[in-house]
Scaffold this motif. Structure first.
Motif, mmCIF file in Angstrom:
data_model
loop_
_atom_site.group_PDB
_atom_site.id
_atom_site.type_symbol
_atom_site.label_atom_id
_atom_site.label_comp_id
_atom_site.label_asym_id
_atom_site.label_seq_id
_atom_site.Cartn_x
_atom_site.Cartn_y
_atom_site.Cartn_z
ATOM 1 N N PRO A 185 5.997 41.716 -44.934
ATOM 2 C CA PRO A 185 5.703 41.947 -43.511
ATOM 3 C C PRO A 185 6.945 42.034 -42.627
ATOM 4 C CG PRO A 185 5.468 39.627 -43.969
ATOM 5 C CD PRO A 185 5.832 40.290 -45.285
ATOM 6 N N GLN A 186 8.138 41.928 -43.217
ATOM 7 C CA GLN A 186 9.358 42.039 -42.414
ATOM 8 C C GLN A 186 9.749 43.505 -42.282
ATOM 9 O OE1 GLN A 186 11.844 39.315 -44.671
ATOM 10 N NE2 GLN A 186 11.697 37.799 -43.033
ATOM 11 N N ALA A 187 8.818 44.281 -41.760
ATOM 12 C CA ALA A 187 9.037 45.702 -41.574
ATOM 13 C C ALA A 187 8.596 46.061 -40.164
ATOM 14 C CB ALA A 187 8.258 46.511 -42.605
ATOM 15 N N SER A 188 9.512 46.625 -39.401
ATOM 16 C CA SER A 188 9.237 46.863 -37.987
ATOM 17 C C SER A 188 9.854 48.182 -37.539
ATOM 18 C CB SER A 188 9.805 45.715 -37.145
ATOM 19 O OG SER A 188 9.634 45.953 -35.755
ATOM 20 N N PRO A 203 -2.367 48.560 -42.318
ATOM 21 C CA PRO A 203 -2.706 48.082 -43.672
ATOM 22 C C PRO A 203 -1.492 47.849 -44.556
ATOM 23 C CG PRO A 203 -4.190 49.848 -43.004
ATOM 24 C CD PRO A 203 -3.104 49.786 -41.975
ATOM 25 N N ASP A 204 -0.378 48.523 -44.242
ATOM 26 C CA ASP A 204 0.866 48.314 -45.000
ATOM 27 C C ASP A 204 1.690 47.166 -44.429
ATOM 28 O OD1 ASP A 204 0.808 50.495 -46.962
ATOM 29 O OD2 ASP A 204 0.907 51.795 -45.209
ATOM 30 N N ARG A 205 1.178 46.547 -43.360
ATOM 31 C CA ARG A 205 1.870 45.441 -42.674
ATOM 32 C C ARG A 205 3.238 45.883 -42.137
ATOM 33 N NH1 ARG A 205 2.087 40.394 -46.351
ATOM 34 N NH2 ARG A 205 2.842 41.966 -47.817
ATOM 35 N N ILE A 206 3.293 47.111 -41.676
ATOM 36 C CA ILE A 206 4.463 47.621 -40.971
ATOM 37 C C ILE A 206 4.104 47.672 -39.490
ATOM 38 C CG2 ILE A 206 6.017 49.577 -40.625
ATOM 39 C CD1 ILE A 206 5.521 50.352 -43.553
ATOM 40 N N LEU A 237 11.251 41.971 -31.458
ATOM 41 C CA LEU A 237 10.316 42.840 -32.162
ATOM 42 C C LEU A 237 10.753 43.129 -33.595
ATOM 43 C CD1 LEU A 237 9.439 45.369 -29.313
ATOM 44 C CD2 LEU A 237 7.962 43.591 -30.261
ATOM 45 N N ALA A 238 12.030 43.007 -33.859
ATOM 46 C CA ALA A 238 12.536 43.207 -35.216
ATOM 47 C C ALA A 238 12.338 41.985 -36.101
ATOM 48 C CB ALA A 238 14.018 43.570 -35.172
ATOM 49 N N SER A 239 12.173 40.839 -35.491
ATOM 50 C CA SER A 239 12.178 39.582 -36.234
ATOM 51 C C SER A 239 10.782 39.163 -36.668
ATOM 52 C CB SER A 239 12.764 38.469 -35.360
ATOM 53 O OG SER A 239 11.814 38.047 -34.394
ATOM 54 N N ASP A 240 10.729 38.099 -37.468
ATOM 55 C CA ASP A 240 9.443 37.582 -37.912
ATOM 56 C C ASP A 240 8.750 36.748 -36.843
ATOM 57 O OD1 ASP A 240 10.983 35.301 -37.954
ATOM 58 O OD2 ASP A 240 10.825 34.951 -40.109
ATOM 59 N N LEU A 300 5.358 38.891 -35.820
ATOM 60 C CA LEU A 300 4.594 39.392 -36.958
ATOM 61 C C LEU A 300 3.170 39.800 -36.600
ATOM 62 C CD1 LEU A 300 5.674 37.020 -39.892
ATOM 63 C CD2 LEU A 300 6.435 39.348 -39.416
ATOM 64 N N TYR A 301 2.651 39.337 -35.465
ATOM 65 C CA TYR A 301 1.281 39.688 -35.079
ATOM 66 C C TYR A 301 1.263 40.603 -33.860
ATOM 67 C CZ TYR A 301 -3.797 39.036 -35.078
ATOM 68 O OH TYR A 301 -5.157 39.234 -35.161
#
Length: 254
Positions: free
Chosen positions: A133-136, A175-178, A233-236, A239-240
């Protein structure tokens, strides 16, 4: 701030202004920064400045309006790093003002301000799926994306398109958590508006002062203040959060 160490971050338009401030902020958190900019010399200087302070940065001269050059940029990232955690699609162009414009001038604005974000996302996603999930993905829009100005229709239209792109991509890539979000700066103290409008230093300062008086917080923003939002926004810590458009404008759009 957590979750940035060892992440690979691409910033287009990263050699100056908000892009450079964001590159420095994310490098301080341990990320490896790829600075892509049409001005290759400026990109090299920016990467060297980050490296001189202990960060990790590489430069890539890229004109994002060219799909060939954009594709080559992501090919480079795949070859050198094999992945991409954060794509800050920041490159932008003021372009021609008014409604009496040529087709070439129209295309020039939309090639940089919208097409590059769309195709950059397509090229980035295969490299980002394994990083979730660390994809932004972060786009630079503007408060002009939802508050029009009669003198800059092309700019406003292109920035409005980015807002819908962020919403559409957020649904596509959820769905890809990006995560996909847009930032909407107001007036920020960079060279961009002066160069765009072709103003002298005196003219630019006068406009800046007038603009500041209309901002509820009473001043123009700083690139580092935009970078703080990009870093979030880049960080964890975000995440939501996806599909949003966040203003950083001192209350101008309130």
């Amino acid at each position: 701030m957590t979750g940035m160490k060892d992440q690979i971050v691409l910033i287009t338009g990263g050699a100056a202004g908000m892009g450079l401030a964001s590159a420095k902020a994310l490098a301080e958190e341990g990320a490896t920064i790829i600075i892509a900019d049409r001005n290759g010399e400026a990109a090299e200087h920016a990467a060297a400045a980050i490296s001189a302070t202990g960060g990790i940065a590489v430069a890539q001269q890229t004109d994002v309006s060219s799909l060939g050059q954009l594709r080559a940029l992501f090919d480079f990232i795949e070859k050198e790093f094999g992945r991409l955690n954060v794509f800050f699609s920041n490159a932008g162009l003021g372009g021609a003002n008014g409604f009496d414009v040529t087709e070439e001038q129209f295309d020039q604005v939309f090639d940089v301000n919208l097409k590059s974000h769309f195709f950059g996302t397509n090229f980035a996603v295969p490299l980002m799926r394994a990083c979730a999930p660390q994809a932004s993905i972060i786009y630079t829009s503007s408060i002009r994306g939802f508050r029009a100005h009669e003198g800059t229709p092309l700019y406003c239209m292109s920035k409005a398109g980015i807002l819908m792109l962020a919403r559409s991509a957020a649904r596509w890539l959820g769905p890809d958590r990006i995560r996909v979000n847009a930032i909407c700066p107001g007036g920020v103290e960079t060279a961009f508006p002066q160069e765009w409008l072709g103003l002298t230093d005196e003219q630019f300062q006068a406009i800046q002062q007038k603009s500041a008086s209309a901002v509820p917080l009473g001043r123009i923003g700083q690139p580092e203040e935009v970078a703080a939002l990009v870093k979030f926004l880049a960080s964890d810590q975000s995440l939501y959060i996806t599909g949003t458009a966040m203003t950083v404008d001192g209350g101008s759009s309130a």
